[in-house]
Design a protein around this motif. Structure first.
Motif, short mmCIF file in Angstrom:
data_model
loop_
_atom_site.label_atom_id
_atom_site.label_comp_id
_atom_site.label_asym_id
_atom_site.label_seq_id
_atom_site.Cartn_x
_atom_site.Cartn_y
_atom_site.Cartn_z
N ARG A 199 66.99 58.96 66.55
CA ARG A 199 66.52 58.89 65.17
C ARG A 199 65.66 60.10 64.81
NH1 ARG A 199 65.57 53.35 66.49
NH2 ARG A 199 63.31 53.66 66.51
N GLU A 200 64.80 60.52 65.73
CA GLU A 200 63.96 61.69 65.47
C GLU A 200 64.82 62.95 65.32
OE1 GLU A 200 60.11 64.02 67.45
OE2 GLU A 200 60.88 62.17 68.35
N TRP A 201 65.81 63.09 66.17
CA TRP A 201 66.73 64.24 66.07
C TRP A 201 67.49 64.20 64.76
CZ3 TRP A 201 72.23 63.28 66.47
CH2 TRP A 201 73.01 64.45 66.46
N TRP A 202 68.00 63.04 64.40
CA TRP A 202 68.79 62.89 63.17
C TRP A 202 67.93 63.22 61.95
CZ3 TRP A 202 73.92 62.19 62.53
CH2 TRP A 202 74.39 61.77 61.27
N ALA A 203 66.71 62.76 61.95
CA ALA A 203 65.81 63.05 60.83
C ALA A 203 65.65 64.55 60.63
CB ALA A 203 64.45 62.38 61.06
N ASP A 204 65.53 65.28 61.73
CA ASP A 204 65.32 66.73 61.63
C ASP A 204 66.58 67.49 61.22
OD1 ASP A 204 62.62 66.79 62.15
OD2 ASP A 204 62.86 66.96 64.32
N LEU A 205 67.75 66.85 61.35
CA LEU A 205 68.98 67.51 60.91
C LEU A 205 68.98 67.75 59.40
CD1 LEU A 205 71.75 65.63 62.98
CD2 LEU A 205 70.74 67.88 63.43
N TYR A 206 68.15 67.02 58.66
CA TYR A 206 68.14 67.16 57.20
C TYR A 206 67.32 68.35 56.72
CZ TYR A 206 70.38 62.61 56.76
OH TYR A 206 71.28 61.57 56.82
N LYS A 207 66.67 69.05 57.61
CA LYS A 207 65.77 70.13 57.19
C LYS A 207 66.48 71.14 56.31
CE LYS A 207 62.52 73.61 58.92
NZ LYS A 207 63.03 74.72 58.12
N GLU A 208 67.62 71.67 56.75
CA GLU A 208 68.30 72.69 55.96
C GLU A 208 68.77 72.14 54.63
OE1 GLU A 208 72.19 75.68 56.14
OE2 GLU A 208 71.67 74.47 57.87
N MET A 209 69.39 70.96 54.65
CA MET A 209 69.94 70.40 53.42
C MET A 209 68.85 70.10 52.39
SD MET A 209 72.22 66.94 53.01
CE MET A 209 73.70 67.73 53.66
N GLY A 225 63.64 61.43 57.81
CA GLY A 225 63.90 62.85 57.62
C GLY A 225 63.62 63.30 56.21
N LEU A 226 64.10 62.53 55.24
CA LEU A 226 63.88 62.92 53.84
C LEU A 226 62.41 62.83 53.46
CD1 LEU A 226 67.00 62.81 53.74
CD2 LEU A 226 66.75 61.97 51.40
N LYS A 227 61.73 61.82 53.98
CA LYS A 227 60.31 61.72 53.66
C LYS A 227 59.56 62.95 54.17
CE LYS A 227 56.43 58.53 53.62
NZ LYS A 227 55.94 57.18 53.90
N LYS A 228 60.00 63.44 55.33
CA LYS A 228 59.36 64.61 55.92
C LYS A 228 59.66 65.87 55.12
CE LYS A 228 59.26 67.09 60.37
NZ LYS A 228 59.77 67.07 61.77
N TYR A 229 60.91 66.03 54.68
CA TYR A 229 61.32 67.31 54.10
C TYR A 229 61.32 67.34 52.57
CZ TYR A 229 62.40 68.59 58.85
OH TYR A 229 62.29 68.86 60.21
N THR A 230 61.16 66.18 51.93
CA THR A 230 60.96 66.20 50.47
C THR A 230 59.48 66.20 50.11
OG1 THR A 230 61.08 63.77 50.36
CG2 THR A 230 63.12 64.99 49.97
N PHE A 231 58.62 65.90 51.08
CA PHE A 231 57.19 65.84 50.81
C PHE A 231 56.71 67.12 50.13
CE2 PHE A 231 52.68 66.09 51.79
CZ PHE A 231 52.27 64.80 51.53
N PRO A 232 55.86 67.04 49.11
CA PRO A 232 55.06 65.90 48.67
C PRO A 232 55.76 64.96 47.68
CG PRO A 232 54.42 67.81 47.41
CD PRO A 232 55.47 68.27 48.39
N LYS A 233 57.07 65.18 47.43
CA LYS A 233 57.77 64.28 46.55
C LYS A 233 58.29 63.07 47.33
CE LYS A 233 59.10 67.87 43.27
NZ LYS A 233 60.21 68.52 42.52
N ARG A 234 58.77 62.07 46.61
CA ARG A 234 59.26 60.84 47.25
C ARG A 234 60.75 60.98 47.56
NH1 ARG A 234 56.97 56.85 42.56
NH2 ARG A 234 54.93 57.87 42.32
#
Length: 799
Positions: A383-393, A452-461
């Motif tokens: 799950r942690e790996w998958w979350a980080d896959l969203y960084k580029e997108m 992943g999205l919460k991490k990479y969209t921050f500070p937005k929801r």
């Protein structure tokens, strides 16, 4: 499906007499001579957990369904050791445990039976797989009805029905078809005006029989695992659903744009087509906030890639769409193409993240890219790996939301439609087979996506959408009802599925408006839009096989009707956002079936079509062709016809006119409904005023409007605006009081109050106990006035 009779004929085993009892604070243990242990836990005075072990051994106590934020604590707990039974008493319940057979009976403090075992707990050894098939049977009380159970495509009242929870890719499913996309083993029982709930927290395939095989017995069972269920007592349905929702959790507030209108299709490509769709919305002035990219945006259906021919510069495209008000949502599936040159596949192989069969080889299944392997999302490291896959997108390209599809997981060209049952899963350290992990696989995938999205969209929801779900998935994402069909029957199904999901703790729900499979005609599309704008998640989606399904695809008359209702959706955004606030804070469903709204009225117990949108708007879709109106049930009380302001008295069926450009909508008397001006997308206009539609009542009614910045997390620090209104009406006067909370300063300074049904002509106005000049509030006839947003009390006097 195994039937109740079958499970009772296969060598069932039953608890015998209790030989030991002990108490550890809120937990009581009853042990029988043949090795059954009942662990009874008092979570709250009206919430009790029942958990059974055989051979004196409990399985590890672990569940994906239970929220970390569940409220615990009770006022009193007493245990009496009687001659024939143990009696456990809380401040709300009495629970009797039979000493001879471990059967349970639950009553209220007055002695009225709420729920009682028939056969009670029993089990059968599963010689094919090991472990037990665990079963529970309950007495069906006189005139008892049943509700909930997630996305079942059947009557809202489950009396006489069977259900199976095994998340399944069920393309073009039919009415009453089982199983479907979600496993939510929770139901509400109602009899003698007493409501209770049972949540069978077991992730194996579960089955429910609501007095189908035997009219006086309701039963539930699972292919493995424990008999582990939670009992919730109301006596109101709202209290039951609130307690279940508190146990399994609620989402964060979404960004406001996620509550706007969304447009999707399989598939919009290339970039030129996406831009064309977006520009047509703006040209025709049809509001829309999001456009979706299905699997064809990828390079050979490889997740986290882009087809550089169709989308040569995704970052630029996403930015240009955002400049005209569109958020971009992309699909991500769980199947990872077997390709040694594909970086996602390489990383998963190097880290041993793919699911394996019992004997060691990786599980393989065919999906859109061809042969795929599947990450084990029940493994925290995966799950942690998958979350980080969203960084580029998300962080680099700027995509605004993600849509997880095919995550049952759906597998092509195999009879089961899914993974082999011998596939092994980590299950957060409680290793198991796919028989146990199947129903939570999609849930854990979307959990990782959300993180992943919460991490990479921050500070937005973040905004995440899922197809598959188990109880508790609502904490992470919105959902929709899956691959439906463009038929009138499916319009009815969409209506009951949304109501049922909301009563099952999952309010952020919608359907594929217009139908995914096949092609609607203009009338069906318009009628579906009229329903869909009153669902918390509002999206058109279609397979694209049979033609276009955009708002303008059916001629000018239908386009104008569709625009009119989407504009109504955008006007009601502050009302919808307030609904969501109440859902998050109080566990209240955003849609309420009539039985939920008024369980004391037996006429509501079998109603399917009508529902309450929020707290104060009654909606009844038109669900058959060529209709110029329909009969519908109006709940007790007085209601304003939204279109005509005619006041009707509820408590029976009425004929309501509704040509193709209208559906029956009524507003509860005394309601104050907040509205924004029509926008082409959220944030297009600077808000200069908030409109309040005030519906006169001879009596008292409370309303509210919740607002914040519509993005970000400042609201968790008190930066929100909560306006509570109390309306008190008399024959010749009306008082509106405002109570404010929160530190957020709204961008507007004025409130425009539009009055409906005033029985008098306004002759005098007092604002905060001071008389005001009628011209200063811009009194327009007898309909509306404009006042400061910071007023405390508005007093209207009539002749």
């Amino acid at each position: 499906m195994i039937t109740t009779t079958q499970v009772q004929k296969k060598g069932n085993q039953f608890p015998n007499e209790i030989v030991d009892f002990k108490q550890e604070r809120d937990r009581l243990y009853f042990t029988t001579k043949n090795g059954v242990i009942l662990e009874l836990t008092v979570l709250r005075d009206s919430v009790i957990r029942f958990r059974y072990a055989t051979e004196y051994v409990f399985e590890p106590d672990f569940s994906y369904a239970i929220s970390d934020d569940v409220s615990l604590g009770f006022n009193s707990l007493e245990v009496e050791d009687g001659k024939l039974e143990y009696l456990i008493t809380t401040s709300k319940l009495r629970i009797y445990i039979n000493k001879g057979n471990l059967k349970v009976k639950i009553t209220d403090l007055e002695g009225t039976i709420i729920n009682e075992d028939e056969t009670g707990f029993h089990w059968e050894e599963n010689f094919d797989y090991g472990g037990n098939i665990v079963k529970m049977s309950k007495v069906t009380q006189s005139a008892e009805s049943y509700y909930g159970m997630g996305d079942k495509a059947s009557h809202t009242n489950l009396k006489g029905k069977r259900a199976n929870n095994w998340v399944t890719d069920q393309y073009a499913f039919g009415k009453d078809q089982e199983p479907l996309y979600k496993a939510i083993p929770f139901y509400v029982g109602l009899h003698n005006d007493l409501a209770y709930g049972i949540f069978f927290d077991n992730s194996f395939s579960t089955y429910f029989d609501f007095a189908h095989e035997r009219r006086n017995v309701t039963s539930f069972w699972a292919d493995g695992g424990e008999m582990n269920y939670y009992f919730f007592f109301g006596p109101k349905m709202s209290q039951v659903v609130e307690a279940y929702t508190n146990l399994t959790g609620v989402p964060e507030l979404p960004p406001l744009w996620a509550l706007g209108f969304h447009q999707s299709k399989w598939s919009y490509f290339p970039e030129k087509k996406v831009k064309q769709i977006a520009n047509t919305f703006r040209k025709l002035k049809i509001p829309c906030d999001a456009i979706y990219l299905d699997i064809d945006y990828m390079d050979g259906f490889r997740c986290f890639t882009w087809d550089n021919r169709r989308f040569p510069d995704p970052k630029r495209m996403v930015k240009e769409l955002e400049e005209i008000g569109f958020k971009t949502i992309t699909m991500i599936d769980p199947g990872i193409k077997i390709d040694r040159d594909y970086w996602v596949y390489q990383e998963a192989m190097e880290n041993d993240y793919f699911c394996k069969r019992a004997d060691g080889p990786h599980f393989k299944g065919k999906v859109w890219p061809g042969e795929c392997k599947f990450p084990d999302f029940t493994n925290p490291a995966v799950r942690e790996w998958w979350a980080d896959l969203y960084k580029e997108m998300i962080a680099d390209v700027g995509v605004h939301g993600v849509w997880n599809d095919m995550n049952e997981p759906a597998i092509m060209d195999v009879p089961s439609k899914t993974a082999n049952l011998d596939v092994r899963h980590d299950y957060d350290g409680h290793r198991c087979s796919h028989r146990k992990a199947h129903n939570v696989y999609g849930m854990q995938m979307v959990r990782a996506t959300f993180e992943g999205l919460k991490k990479y969209t921050f500070p937005k929801r973040p905004f995440v959408l899922t197809r598959a779900a188990y109880s508790g998935t609502q904490r992470y994402c919105a959902t929709w009802t899956g691959d439906n069909v463009a038929t009138w029957e499916h319009l009815w199904i969409a209506n009951v599925q949304a109501q049922r999901m909301c009563m099952s703790g999952y309010s952020f729900i919608g359907s594929d408006i217009g139908g995914f499979a096949e092609q609607p005609n203009g009338e069906l599309f318009a009628r579906w839009i009229q329903l869909g704008i009153f669902h918390p998640f509002c999206r058109v989606h279609s397979s694209g096989d049979h033609g276009d399904q955009e708002p303008w695809s059916f001629g000018k008359e239908i386009t104008d009707i569709v625009r009119k209702f989407i504009e109504l959706r955008y006007e009601l955004l502050p009302y919808i956002y307030t609904m969501f606030y109440k859902y998050v804070n109080d566990g209240l469903p955003m849609l309420k079936s009539l039985v939920f709204y008024d369980q004391e009225d037996s006429q509501t117990h079998f109603r399917t079509d009508e529902f309450i949108f929020g707290d104060q708007i009654l909606v009844c879709p038109v669900q058959e062709p060529n209709a110029q109106g329909r009969r519908m049930y109006i709940p007790r009380g007085k209601w304003y016809n939204y279109w005509t302001d005619e006041v009707v008295e509820g408590g029976d069926e009425k004929w309501v006119a509704a040509g193709i450009d209208k559906i029956p909508i009524f507003v509860k008397e005394g309601a104050i409904v907040p509205k924004y001006p029509v926008q082409q997308y959220v944030g297009e206009k600077e808000l200069t005023e908030l409109k309040l539609d005030v519906y006169y009542k001879d009596g008292t009614e409370n309303s509210m409007v919740y607002e914040d910045q519509h993005e970000g997390y400042d609201y968790k620090k008190g930066r929100f605006s909560l306006r509570k209104f109390r309306l008190r009406g008399k024959p010749k006067e009306l008082i509106v009081q405002q109570f404010k909370d929160g530190s957020y300063i709204t961008p507007y300074n004025k409130l425009r109050l539009q009055f409906h049904g005033l029985p008098f002509t306004i002759k005098k106005i007092e604002l905060d106990n001071e008389k005001v000049d009628l011209k200063s509030v811009k009194l327009n006839g007898n309909n509306n006035i404009e006042i400061s947003k910071d007023f405390t009390e508005l007093h209207l006097f009539g002749a």
